[in-house]
Design a protein around this motif. Structure first.
Motif, PDB file in Angstrom:
ATOM      1  N   LEU A  60      -8.273  86.964   7.549  1.00 46.65           N
ATOM      2  CA  LEU A  60      -8.915  87.393   6.316  1.00 46.65           C
ATOM      3  C   LEU A  60      -9.982  88.422   6.658  1.00 46.65           C
ATOM      4  N   ILE A  61     -10.012  89.498   5.900  1.00 48.39           N
ATOM      5  CA  ILE A  61     -10.963  90.576   6.159  1.00 48.39           C
ATOM      6  C   ILE A  61     -11.820  90.801   4.919  1.00 48.39           C
ATOM      7  N   ILE A  87      -8.550  82.893  10.223  1.00 44.75           N
ATOM      8  CA  ILE A  87      -9.673  83.539  10.902  1.00 44.75           C
ATOM      9  C   ILE A  87     -10.204  84.642  10.000  1.00 44.75           C
ATOM     10  N   TRP A  88     -11.468  84.526   9.641  1.00 41.14           N
ATOM     11  CA  TRP A  88     -12.102  85.510   8.755  1.00 41.14           C
ATOM     12  C   TRP A  88     -13.011  86.428   9.556  1.00 41.14           C
ATOM     13  N   PHE A  89     -12.952  87.737   9.241  1.00 40.27           N
ATOM     14  CA  PHE A  89     -13.870  88.724   9.798  1.00 40.27           C
ATOM     15  C   PHE A  89     -14.625  89.389   8.657  1.00 40.27           C
ATOM     16  N   ARG A  90     -15.915  89.574   8.862  1.00 36.19           N
ATOM     17  CA  ARG A  90     -16.686  90.328   7.872  1.00 36.19           C
ATOM     18  C   ARG A  90     -16.160  91.756   7.792  1.00 36.19           C
ATOM     19  N   ASP A  91     -15.910  92.347   8.959  1.00 37.86           N
ATOM     20  CA  ASP A  91     -15.317  93.679   9.058  1.00 37.86           C
ATOM     21  C   ASP A  91     -14.200  93.625  10.083  1.00 37.86           C
ATOM     22  N   MET A  92     -13.208  94.463   9.891  1.00 39.72           N
ATOM     23  CA  MET A  92     -12.064  94.480  10.790  1.00 39.72           C
ATOM     24  C   MET A  92     -12.463  95.039  12.153  1.00 39.72           C
ATOM     25  N   PRO A  93     -12.229  94.300  13.258  1.00 35.99           N
ATOM     26  CA  PRO A  93     -12.443  94.883  14.590  1.00 35.99           C
ATOM     27  C   PRO A  93     -11.549  96.108  14.767  1.00 35.99           C
TER      28      PRO A  93
END
Length: 267
Positions: free
Chosen positions: A63-64, A135-141
């Motif tokens: 999740l982004i 798995i959630w990211f605040r911003d996409m790596p």
């Protein structure tokens, strides 16, 4: 035969890594402020050889953007509410089992001619624990080097913990130990009374008292026993998530080369 499933959504490990982040050439456009996008493995670069086994054996969704899920959904988190975190892993556990059962009486040596307690004999034919991860990211790596991102690698350590087949095996073995479930006197009394009513309602009542009890009456006790083991499994996993985040400070420190945490991450 008893067929049943139980499910629980549970939380997660938190990642806190201050690294450069960008979308690069990702096929998915950046999420708008406040929105959330979902990625599957098909949207990401090929998984490197050293991570293939871990990724293929665990169902992963990414999740982004948007609000951190534990805050948005109001579920338990290993991270503080006021601190900014850049990633979070949540796991969803469920169990399924098939069983057959039979009733038996528990005799009191002091009053062998009366029935005051009951027990259920259970034969489990299948017990399975399933786990999925988000798995959630605040911003996409950055897409280039996505699988080498320290933030991602920390979250994959959470996946190693909750997806560890040793946890599933431990759950299965603990369930199998419930092959005999003894009811308390308080639990037994209404069932004994019901069985006697059935027996006495027949002109030629015969056979053991437990003949008048069926699998439907046993079902709640079997499910309660399994649910207890399931809750322990979930709590164990949560404690290990907490330990990973505590020892590594949410991914800012390396996992020690020796110790219990390192053992949990070896598969």
């Amino acid at each position: 035969m008893e067929r049943s499933i139980r499910m629980l959504v549970f939380l997660l490990g938190i990642g806190c890594m201050w690294i450069g982040m960008a979308w690069g050439e990702s096929p998915v456009q950046p999420a708008e402020q406040g929105s959330r996008q979902t990625l599957t493995l098909a949207d990401l670069p090929p998984v490197p050889k050293e991570l293939k086994s871990l990724v293929q054996q665990n169902e992963l969704t990414f999740l982004i953007g948007g609000e951190r899920p534990s805050l948005a959904d109001g579920v338990r988190s290993t991270g503080g509410q006021s601190r900014r975190f850049d990633a979070e892993t949540r796991f969803r556990m469920s169990f399924r089992f098939d069983s057959s059962c039979s009733w038996e009486t528990v005799k009191d040596p002091r009053t062998p001619d009366s029935v005051k307690q009951l027990a259920v004999r259970v034969k489990f034919k299948r017990v399975r624990l399933s786990v999925t991860h988000r798995i959630w990211f605040r911003d996409m790596p950055e897409r280039d080097g996505f699988w080498e991102s320290p933030l991602l690698l920390h979250e994959l350590d959470h996946v190693r913990i909750s997806g560890d087949p040793r946890i599933a095996n431990r759950f299965r073995q603990s369930v199998l130990q419930n092959s005999r479930i003894e009811l308390t006197r308080e639990e037994s009394e209404p069932l004994i009374a019901m069985a006697y009513r059935k027996l006495n309602s027949r002109w030629f009542g015969r056979g053991p008292l437990v003949t008048y009890l069926n699998a439907g009456e046993a079902r709640p006790f079997i499910k309660t026993a399994i649910q207890t083991e399931f809750d322990r499994t979930v709590e164990l996993t949560h404690v290990r998530y907490q330990e990973l985040d505590r020892i590594t400070e949410h991914g800012q420190r390396q996992v020690p080369e020796t110790g219990e945490l390192r053992d949990w991450l070896r598969r």
